[in-house]
Design an enzyme around this catalytic site. Structure first.
Site, PDB file in Angstrom:
ATOM      1  N   CYS A  87      39.284  35.135  38.608  1.00  0.00           N
ATOM      2  CA  CYS A  87      40.241  35.791  39.499  1.00  0.00           C
ATOM      3  C   CYS A  87      40.228  37.307  39.355  1.00  0.00           C
ATOM      4  O   CYS A  87      40.256  38.037  40.357  1.00  0.00           O
ATOM      5  CB  CYS A  87      41.646  35.243  39.251  1.00  0.00           C
ATOM      6  N   HIS A 144      47.694  39.758  40.026  1.00  0.00           N
ATOM      7  CA  HIS A 144      46.989  40.510  38.989  1.00  0.00           C
ATOM      8  C   HIS A 144      46.868  41.975  39.404  1.00  0.00           C
ATOM      9  O   HIS A 144      46.619  42.280  40.583  1.00  0.00           O
ATOM     10  CB  HIS A 144      45.584  39.957  38.774  1.00  0.00           C
TER      11      HIS A 144
END
Length: 353
Positions: free
Chosen positions: A143, A257
């Site tokens: 990710c 994130h």
């Protein structure tokens, strides 16, 4: 197929798709995005471990799918499997599914560095999908790597990146639902004077009101495996000559994130030139105002598909340096959306419905 058994989606034409790990955070997001983007499905099957058999998951507003057992499922006739069940499970089932003629798009780490398996971010290297035929498996990157290389690709094309130093601030959802529960329970417990250790099972230290500079296992050189992944995956996806140094931390954020990225380029680079290049690149939204609220944080990117870039500025410690901030929803672009985008290219260019 019987509705109670098949979890059939109400579509007339298209592909037979299996979602593996359908009860997890990423699996549920895959089902949501398949529906949102109107992926051409004829049937959708939700698969998970035996303990989840019979549970229901949603596919769009109208379909409720009953979970079936991955261990006993026959992949014959399934065109595409979107997979996020954990690396050990993928190692066992993906070759079996591929041998049955199904193309597996795998979100786990198991196949990413296999030289015979393409590692793909559609905005960066869609041409690599053509190599799926060797193993019938396509790997979805980590990710944190995905959002970074989406931002790096147009800059590399324009200015040729030599070196990247990245520091990540990764949300707990990257470690699964249990990790999200741990953050929630620790936070709630602290307010009523319960020790955080009463709710500590996933993370090595307290995550509520804290930052943990440790994601995945430690390696011999002192890096964690997450930091190693960012380097080697960037080299495989974008350019093997780019030097990457990563520092990865877990922060008490539920979803999204964040990364501070500093690059050194061969060609002269300015923040204005970089901004223009990024504004014209697919999958990127630039929000870069040198004022209060002139940047994007994980709260704003949750549920969104784009990689958001902010805080563009020159790095004057090197001749051709630039720093920027980027955020993305790690469950969407960092996992499920990227997998569905791969499936879209695969269906459009390589498979016959």
């Amino acid at each position: 197929m019987d509705w109670e058994q098949s979890v059939m989606a109400m579509r007339a034409d298209g592909y037979r798709v299996a979602v593996v790990g359908a009860t997890g955070n990423v699996g549920r997001e895959m089902l949501t995005i398949l529906d949102e983007r109107a992926f051409p499905v004829k049937e959708v099957v939700a698969l998970a471990s035996s303990r989840s058999v019979g549970r229901e998951v949603s596919f769009g507003e109208d379909a409720v799918l009953k979970v079936r057992d991955l261990a006993t499922f026959d992949f014959t006739g399934v065109d595409i499997a979107l997979s996020s069940p954990g690396a050990k499970v993928s190692a066992a089932f993906a070759p079996r599914a591929a041998a049955a003629g199904c193309v597996v798009i795998d979100n786990t780490s198991h196949f990413r560095m296999d030289p015979d398996v393409p590692l793909v971010v559609p905005e960066v290297n869609p041409e690599a999908i053509a190599r799926f035929r060797k193993r019938h498996i396509i790997a979805n990157p980590n990710c944190s790597t995905i959002q970074m290389v989406v931002a790096l690709k147009p800059l590399h094309d324009a200015f040729k990146i030599k070196r990247v130093v990245v520091s990540t601030y990764q949300s707990v959802s990257g470690a699964g639902k249990e990790a999200m529960d741990e953050l929630f329970n620790q936070t709630k417990g602290i307010y009523v004077n319960q020790p955080a250790t009463d709710f500590q099972e996933i993370f090595t230290k307290q995550i509520a009101f804290n930052v943990i500079p440790h994601i995945d296992v430690f390696m011999d050189d002192g890096a964690t495996k997450e930091e190693w992944k960012m380097a080697v995956e960037t080299n495989k996806i974008l350019d093997p000559d780019i030097r990457v140094h990563a520092n990865c931390a877990r922060v008490p954020v539920f979803c999204g994130h964040s990364e501070y990225v500093s690059i050194e380029t061969e060609q002269p680079i300015t923040d204005a030139a970089a901004r223009k290049v990024l504004q014209n690149a697919p999958g990127i939204v630039v929000v870069d105002h040198r004022a209060n609220e002139g940047y994007v944080t994980p709260v704003e990117c949750a549920g969104e598909d784009a990689v958001y870039v902010s805080r563009l500025r020159k790095d004057r410690t090197v001749d051709n340096g630039l720093s920027f901030w980027c955020v993305a929803d790690n469950l969407r672009k960092g996992a499920a959306l990227n997998a569905v985008q791969i499936a879209e290219v695969l269906a459009r260019d390589y498979l016959d419905a």
